[in-house]
Design an enzyme around this catalytic site. Structure first.
Site, short mmCIF file in Angstrom:
data_model
loop_
_atom_site.label_atom_id
_atom_site.label_comp_id
_atom_site.label_asym_id
_atom_site.label_seq_id
_atom_site.Cartn_x
_atom_site.Cartn_y
_atom_site.Cartn_z
N GLU A 117 3.35 -9.30 11.42
CA GLU A 117 3.06 -9.13 9.99
C GLU A 117 4.46 -8.44 9.88
O GLU A 117 5.15 -8.79 7.91
CB GLU A 117 2.20 -7.00 10.08
CG GLU A 117 1.27 -7.32 9.27
CD GLU A 117 -0.12 -5.89 9.70
OE1 GLU A 117 0.26 -5.36 10.68
OE2 GLU A 117 -0.36 -6.10 8.57
N ASP A 156 0.55 -0.94 0.18
CA ASP A 156 -0.29 0.04 0.10
C ASP A 156 0.98 1.36 -0.05
O ASP A 156 0.38 2.09 -0.80
CB ASP A 156 -0.95 0.51 1.47
CG ASP A 156 -1.49 -1.17 1.60
OD1 ASP A 156 -2.24 -2.60 0.90
OD2 ASP A 156 -2.75 -1.54 2.75
C1 GLC Z 1 -2.49 -5.18 4.73
C2 GLC Z 1 -1.46 -4.80 3.66
C3 GLC Z 1 -1.97 -6.29 2.37
C4 GLC Z 1 -2.75 -6.92 3.10
C5 GLC Z 1 -3.68 -6.98 3.80
C6 GLC Z 1 -4.31 -8.03 5.10
O1 GLC Z 1 -3.06 -3.54 4.01
O2 GLC Z 1 -0.69 -4.52 2.76
O3 GLC Z 1 -1.04 -5.93 1.37
O4 GLC Z 1 -3.31 -8.12 1.89
O5 GLC Z 1 -2.96 -6.09 5.37
O6 GLC Z 1 -3.00 -8.22 5.54
#
Ligand code: GLC
Length: 444
Positions: A416, A173
């Site tokens: 994460e 993102d």
């Molecule tokens: C965040 C990440 C994306 C992922 C999402 C759910 O938005 O940038 O890549 O899919 O989280 O984990």
């Protein structure tokens, strides 16, 4: 392999616990608190991990994603969890504004990197020949429609590259190319005003994501988040119609990671087709045939580096990020380019930090070791790089990165993302793809 499993057996056991805890019967969410819905590429990574230990559940993850396919073939990036508690989440996207959205299930209105083919093949590898054929047959038509959608609606100029309409679609993102582009093209006056007057701080009270992490500096800034929501509002007002959005796009980027994944996905789909004696439609074959020349459009001869590309002008967005390494995963670059990328990967000033691979190289002005996609190490991008290294025969480098990745999670937990300098965890804990990909890396 047996050795590796023995060394990491405890880690694998813990990873299973994380995945079961994030499960909602048919599917697994990325993390129960912050991300309570099924997400496309997360779901694929989960299925890849589960293919080693719970095949039926792995199939079920894919089945749920496919059940949300739009009439035009798109697989949306979020498939919402039902129930009154999530009313607001569904309303943010309002997939029902499009006549093409599924009627029975609420989804988002954009997609995400096409990892589905990889997940489907990972499951196929664990099945007997007969079961594999039945599995492939059960998903083939939907997969073809999905890839056709990408080629038809997201490559309107026939460049052999697909375009993304929102940073959430790119899924890295807030990596520098995304945010640089948002700042240049999609930051309205009112957001700029909030920024210069410092009024954006009011946003702190409305942020939900920051409540799940140790410090708000680990998430995107208020201005970045506002800009992304504002962009969502814009594409929603076009009913998520790609051609309408592309007639006057606020954000249109051909992301290098997304495109590398699509190139690989097309060659995997071809393998699937061969296994079940089916032919792929002409347009998909033509698209694949152009892969090597298409990916070259991301190469900057002067900087000796790959960058993402602005769709309208075709200009490279000269902000380095982890995407620079991802053509390795595509399999479509030459052996000498792959060798160059391996050199970049081992450069101590950029990507080869204590706990590689950072999402932004350390010598970039954007580098921040704890902030979301602007520096930390993520397990899924490591996994993609490892897969690419193996394809080009760099097994030693792949083994080293596999080991450092597993050790990082062993030391810091199923977070994460991770600080590439200290190895400290960042973002949310008990994150599904970290757990799933640890299982895969320790088992193959
Ligand atoms: C965040 C990440 C994306 C992922 C999402 C759910 O938005 O940038 O890549 O899919 O989280 O984990």
């Amino acid at each position: 392999m047996a050795d590796k499993i023995n060394n990491f057996q405890e880690l694998i056991n813990k990873a299973k616990v994380v995945l079961v805890a994030n499960r909602q019967q048919l599917y697994t969410v990325p993390s129960k608190g912050l991300y309570p819905h099924q997400v496309l590429w997360d779901g694929c990574f989960v299925a890849i991990g589960l293919s080693h230990i719970e095949l039926d559940q792995a199939k079920s993850e894919i089945g749920r994603l496919l059940s949300a396919q739009w009439q035009n073939g798109m697989i949306p990036h979020i498939v919402f969890t039902e129930g009154p508690h999530y009313w607001w989440d569904r309303r943010i996207w309002r997939s029902w504004v499009s006549p093409l959205a599924p009627k029975k299930i609420a989804t988002s209105g954009v997609s995400q990197p096409p990892m589905l083919a990889e997940a489907i093949v990972a499951i196929g590898k664990q099945l007997s020949d007969l079961d594999k054929i039945a599995w492939y047959k059960s998903v083939f038509l939907q997969m073809v429609a999905y890839h056709q959608w990408l080629v038809r609606e997201r490559d309107p100029k026939g460049e052999g590259l697909v375009v993304q309409l929102h940073p959430w679609e790119i899924a890295l993102d807030t990596t520098p190319p995304c945010i640089a582009q948002v700042r240049e093209e999609a930051l309205p006056l009112w957001i700029r005003f909030l920024e210069v007057t410092n009024l954006e701080k009011i946003g702190d009270h409305f942020r939900v994501d920051t409540k799940y992490v140790q410090s708000k500096g680990q998430r995107s800034s208020n201005i970045e988040s506002l800009a992304l929501y504002n962009l969502l509002r814009k594409i929603r007002s076009s009913k998520y119609d790609s051609s309408k959005i592309l007639s006057r796009p606020a954000f249109a980027v051909q992301d290098i990671t997304y495109n590398s994944i699509f190139i690989r996905a097309n060659s995997l789909l071809l393998e699937v087709a061969k296994d079940i004696n089916e032919a792929l439609p002409r347009e998909l074959l033509d698209f694949s045939a152009k892969a090597a020349t298409s990916i070259d459009k991301f190469w900057d001869q002067q900087d000796c580096q790959y960058y993402s590309r602005e769709f309208v002008s075709g200009k490279l967005i000269k902000e380095p990020s982890i995407g620079a390494l991802l053509p390795l995963y595509s399999g479509a670059i030459s052996a000498s380019r792959a060798e160059q990328l391996v050199k970049t990967l081992s450069d101590r000033d950029s990507f080869n930090l204590n706990y590689p691979v950072p999402s932004v190289p350390a010598n970039s002005q954007w580098f921040n070791s704890t902030r979301y996609w602007q520096g930390p190490t993520w397990i899924n991008t490591n996994w993609l790089i490892i897969s690419g290294l193996r394809r080009y025969g760099f097994d030693d480098q792949a083994d080293t990165l596999t080991k450092s990745t597993l050790k990082l999670v062993q030391k810091s937990g199923f977070y994460e993302y991770f600080d590439p300098i200290s190895g400290q965890p960042s973002g949310v804990n008990n994150f599904s793809w970290t757990a799933a990909l640890v299982i895969d890396l320790a088992s193959t």
